[in-house]
Design an enzyme around this catalytic site. Structure first.
Site, PDB file in Angstrom:
ATOM      1  N   LYS A 128     -38.677  33.748 -25.103  1.00 50.92           N
ATOM      2  CA  LYS A 128     -38.665  33.965 -23.654  1.00 50.92           C
ATOM      3  C   LYS A 128     -38.621  35.460 -23.401  1.00 50.92           C
ATOM      4  O   LYS A 128     -38.159  36.228 -24.258  1.00 50.92           O
ATOM      5  CB  LYS A 128     -37.426  33.302 -23.031  1.00 50.92           C
ATOM      6  CG  LYS A 128     -37.515  33.084 -21.546  1.00 50.92           C
ATOM      7  CD  LYS A 128     -38.269  31.816 -21.181  1.00 50.92           C
ATOM      8  CE  LYS A 128     -38.488  31.691 -19.696  1.00 50.92           C
ATOM      9  NZ  LYS A 128     -39.070  30.412 -19.316  1.00 50.92           N
ATOM     10  N   ASP A 168     -43.204  32.226 -15.453  1.00 49.77           N
ATOM     11  CA  ASP A 168     -41.904  31.640 -15.102  1.00 49.77           C
ATOM     12  C   ASP A 168     -41.609  32.173 -13.703  1.00 49.77           C
ATOM     13  O   ASP A 168     -42.546  32.575 -12.981  1.00 49.77           O
ATOM     14  CB  ASP A 168     -40.819  32.039 -16.124  1.00 49.77           C
ATOM     15  CG  ASP A 168     -39.517  31.241 -15.947  1.00 49.77           C
ATOM     16  OD1 ASP A 168     -39.482  30.067 -16.334  1.00 49.77           O
ATOM     17  OD2 ASP A 168     -38.535  31.789 -15.394  1.00 49.77           O
TER      18      ASP A 168
HETATM   19  P1  NDP Z   1     -41.289  30.561  -8.835  1.00 50.47           P
HETATM   20  O1  NDP Z   1     -41.079  31.999  -8.919  1.00 50.47           O
HETATM   21  O2  NDP Z   1     -42.671  30.055  -8.575  1.00 50.47           O
HETATM   22  O3  NDP Z   1     -40.328  29.913  -7.743  1.00 50.47           O
HETATM   23  C1  NDP Z   1     -38.936  30.026  -7.823  1.00 50.47           C
HETATM   24  C2  NDP Z   1     -38.312  29.380  -6.606  1.00 50.47           C
HETATM   25  O4  NDP Z   1     -36.910  29.301  -6.784  1.00 50.47           O
HETATM   26  C3  NDP Z   1     -38.547  30.150  -5.334  1.00 50.47           C
HETATM   27  O5  NDP Z   1     -38.569  29.271  -4.248  1.00 50.47           O
HETATM   28  C4  NDP Z   1     -37.301  31.060  -5.294  1.00 50.47           C
HETATM   29  O6  NDP Z   1     -36.966  31.518  -3.981  1.00 50.47           O
HETATM   30  C5  NDP Z   1     -36.247  30.120  -5.806  1.00 50.47           C
HETATM   31  N1  NDP Z   1     -35.165  30.865  -6.457  1.00 50.47           N
HETATM   32  C6  NDP Z   1     -35.258  31.814  -7.427  1.00 50.47           C
HETATM   33  N2  NDP Z   1     -34.059  32.265  -7.781  1.00 50.47           N
HETATM   34  C7  NDP Z   1     -33.176  31.603  -7.027  1.00 50.47           C
HETATM   35  C8  NDP Z   1     -31.768  31.619  -6.939  1.00 50.47           C
HETATM   36  N3  NDP Z   1     -31.023  32.440  -7.697  1.00 50.47           N
HETATM   37  N4  NDP Z   1     -31.189  30.772  -6.046  1.00 50.47           N
HETATM   38  C9  NDP Z   1     -31.951  29.945  -5.280  1.00 50.47           C
HETATM   39  N5  NDP Z   1     -33.281  29.895  -5.322  1.00 50.47           N
HETATM   40  C10 NDP Z   1     -33.876  30.702  -6.183  1.00 50.47           C
HETATM   41  O7  NDP Z   1     -40.734  29.953 -10.211  1.00 50.47           O
HETATM   42  P2  NDP Z   1     -41.059  28.568 -10.911  1.00 50.47           P
HETATM   43  O8  NDP Z   1     -41.280  27.518  -9.885  1.00 50.47           O
HETATM   44  O9  NDP Z   1     -42.101  28.809 -11.934  1.00 50.47           O
HETATM   45  O10 NDP Z   1     -39.709  28.283 -11.709  1.00 50.47           O
HETATM   46  C11 NDP Z   1     -38.621  27.559 -11.144  1.00 50.47           C
HETATM   47  C12 NDP Z   1     -37.724  27.043 -12.250  1.00 50.47           C
HETATM   48  O11 NDP Z   1     -38.476  26.196 -13.132  1.00 50.47           O
HETATM   49  C13 NDP Z   1     -37.107  28.111 -13.159  1.00 50.47           C
HETATM   50  O12 NDP Z   1     -35.832  27.678 -13.599  1.00 50.47           O
HETATM   51  C14 NDP Z   1     -38.061  28.147 -14.343  1.00 50.47           C
HETATM   52  O13 NDP Z   1     -37.445  28.652 -15.512  1.00 50.47           O
HETATM   53  C15 NDP Z   1     -38.382  26.659 -14.470  1.00 50.47           C
HETATM   54  N6  NDP Z   1     -39.594  26.339 -15.203  1.00 50.47           N
HETATM   55  C16 NDP Z   1     -40.814  26.841 -14.801  1.00 50.47           C
HETATM   56  C17 NDP Z   1     -41.956  26.480 -15.490  1.00 50.47           C
HETATM   57  C18 NDP Z   1     -43.311  26.892 -15.041  1.00 50.47           C
HETATM   58  O14 NDP Z   1     -44.294  26.386 -15.612  1.00 50.47           O
HETATM   59  N7  NDP Z   1     -43.465  27.734 -14.050  1.00 50.47           N
HETATM   60  C19 NDP Z   1     -41.886  25.650 -16.691  1.00 50.47           C
HETATM   61  C20 NDP Z   1     -40.570  25.114 -16.971  1.00 50.47           C
HETATM   62  C21 NDP Z   1     -39.483  25.501 -16.256  1.00 50.47           C
HETATM   63  P3  NDP Z   1     -37.310  33.030  -3.535  1.00 50.47           P
HETATM   64  O15 NDP Z   1     -38.787  33.020  -3.273  1.00 50.47           O
HETATM   65  O16 NDP Z   1     -36.485  33.252  -2.324  1.00 50.47           O
HETATM   66  O17 NDP Z   1     -36.917  33.910  -4.684  1.00 50.47           O
END
Ligand code: NDP
Length: 449
Positions: A128, A168
């Site tokens: 990662k 991510d």
């Molecule tokens: P994005 O950046 O596309 O979206 C993240 C979302 O989560 C946004 O809505 C963001 O809001 C919100 N967010 C981020 N940090 C926080 C926080 N501390 N508290 C509350 N909301 C928060 O990321 P992904 O959708 O790609 O990833 C989301 C999760 O899924 C992560 O845990 C990631 O590790 C996991 N994941 C992702 C994969 C992928 O293929 N993308 C694969 C497997 C797991 P804001 O815009 O306000 O920051």
């Protein structure tokens, strides 16, 4: 509480050496609690220092990322790549760009990734990386310059047979494309398999964008059918976050007959009793890159509430935490229980605190850990690499069908392991044990390396 002496000793050692890494300690502890039974059966592991090696990354790279903003000012961010475990394949795992990124966060994610990648059945080790850079509010040109600077160091540590990053939080198609462009320029090779989540015109896979969210729903649908003889049909669903995982989770829940009534970002959440209007959500998030509050401004009947953690107060049958680590605490979990929620399937990595997991499990809700239910993203990254090596592209339907098969197999592996451990349906236990056993076997076979 840990009972096995060997695990206890190793955990104390990790705690001593990595005391300043709370997320990493949390992830290690959760996995160790699941491994007690299998460690008891394998005294040879202790002799070979298997667990000590399992919790120590093979390599950690930390580097300076200088870049210049549109006004000509220089900024310096910190970059990381943790190459955790390559026993079953080249390191594989995403890059996260978010101000909260530090070594503890990247190590916890890399550690989880080892088991997740093992569960996919594809030959991928765990890694990662990322940076404390915040892409929010930056111009495209600034994001490009940052990505180029980041890759100018990272390129020497990665390669299609060494380490293959992906996206991510904060790293989507735009960022992956900028990083791939810089990698290609430096090494002078079109080495598609070096990074996944690429655009469709330069080696990306159809369905990769949707894969984590869709895969989460395929896994959850399988668990609902097998353990409860039930489905998404007619269910009210809350999905936290509104990024890549949350968006496509919401789309698939809706396609499978559920109604998503609430979504969030880090500032607050929207509640829409009529069900989230997906084209509107995609327009706000993908095209305009705007806040979730805009949804309530533009959709009649929808409400916006400040504070993302309160989203768990919304009554639902199924909860999908898809935002970030530790986003649901004990209080949030208790609110779900009090409102009659039947299942929590994680889309994010480690979104529930240990206390929240305890509340959910002790109240009999179905529960799946992210390392199992969100593995569709990395699995489809694996399929992207396969297509790159074969120099051909599969159709959306072909990739989606393979993804469905993989998610069903992951569910089965978790369930079967839970049965073998005497706790049928404990998918957290099953995921940790099933993921670990394959890695352990490979590590033992390869000797002390
Ligand atoms: P994005 O950046 O596309 O979206 C993240 C979302 O989560 C946004 O809505 C963001 O809001 C919100 N967010 C981020 N940090 C926080 C926080 N501390 N508290 C509350 N909301 C928060 O990321 P992904 O959708 O790609 O990833 C989301 C999760 O899924 C992560 O845990 C990631 O590790 C996991 N994941 C992702 C994969 C992928 O293929 N993308 C694969 C497997 C797991 P804001 O815009 O306000 O920051």
């Amino acid at each position: 509480m840990l009972n096995n002496e060997y695990l206890k000793r190793v955990y104390e050692e990790v705690e001593r050496r990595d005391a300043h890494e709370p997320e990493f300690l949390q992830a290690v502890r959760e996995v160790f609690e699941s491994l007690e039974l299998v460690v008891d059966k394998h005294p040879e592991w202790e002799k070979n220092g298997l667990i000590e090696r399992f919790v120590e990354p093979e390599r950690v790279v930390e580097f300076r990322v200088p870049w210049v903003d549109d006004a000509g000012k220089t900024h310096v961010n910190r970059g990381y790549r943790v190459q955790f475990n390559s026993a079953i394949g080249p390191y594989k795992g995403g890059l996260r760009f978010h101000p909260s990124v530090n070594l503890s966060v990247i190590k916890f994610l890399g550690f989880e990734q080892i088991l997740k990648n093992s569960l996919t059945t594809l030959p991928m080790g765990g890694g990662k990386g990322g940076s404390d850079f915040d892409p929010k509010g930056k111009s495209d040109a600034e994001v490009m310059r940052f990505c180029q600077s980041f890759m100018t160091e990272l390129y020497r540590h990665i390669g299609q047979f060494t380490d293959t990053p992906a996206g991510d939080i904060g790293v989507g198609g735009r960022e992956v494309a900028y990083m791939y462009g810089q990698y290609k320029r430096i090494v002078d090779r079109f080495e598609g398999g070096v990074i996944t989540g690429k655009g469709l015109t330069f080696g990306g896979s159809l369905a990769r964008t949707q894969a984590t969210g869709f895969g989460l729903c395929y896994f959850s649908a399988e668990a609902l059918k097998h353990l409860k003889n039930d489905s998404y049909e007619g269910k009210t669903v809350v999905v936290s976050g509104s990024g890549n995982v949350a968006q496509y989770c919401a789309e698939k829940v809706t396609a499978l007959g559920g109604k998503v009534v609430a979504m969030s970002d880090s500032q607050g959440y929207v509640y829409d009793p009529n069900g989230i209007d997906l084209p509107k959500l995609f327009d706000i998030k993908q095209k305009r890159r705007a806040r979730i509050s805009v949804y309530a401004d533009e959709v009649a009947g929808a409400e916006y509430h400040e504070g993302c953690r309160n989203i768990w107060n919304v009554k639902c049958d199924i909860a999908h935490p898809c935002a970030s680590q530790n986003e649901m605490d004990e209080k949030g979990a208790q609110a779900l229980v009090d409102n009659g929620c039947m299942a929590v399937f994680e889309g994010a990595n480690m979104p529930l605190t240990p206390e929240a997991i305890e509340v959910v499990k002790s109240n009999g809700l179905l529960y799946s850990p992210g390392k199992a239910s969100n593995a569709g993203g990395v699995a489809t990254s694996g399929l992207e690499m396969t297509q790159n090596s074969m120099r051909l592209s599969w159709s959306f339907e072909e990739v989606d069908e393979k993804l469905q098969g993989i998610m069903k197999n992951i569910y089965k592996a978790c369930y079967d392991a839970s049965v073998e451990c005497g706790k049928p349906g404990d998918l957290m236990l099953g995921a940790n044990v099933a993921g670990f056993l394959k890695v352990a076997e490979a590590m033992m076979a390869q000797g002390v390396v």
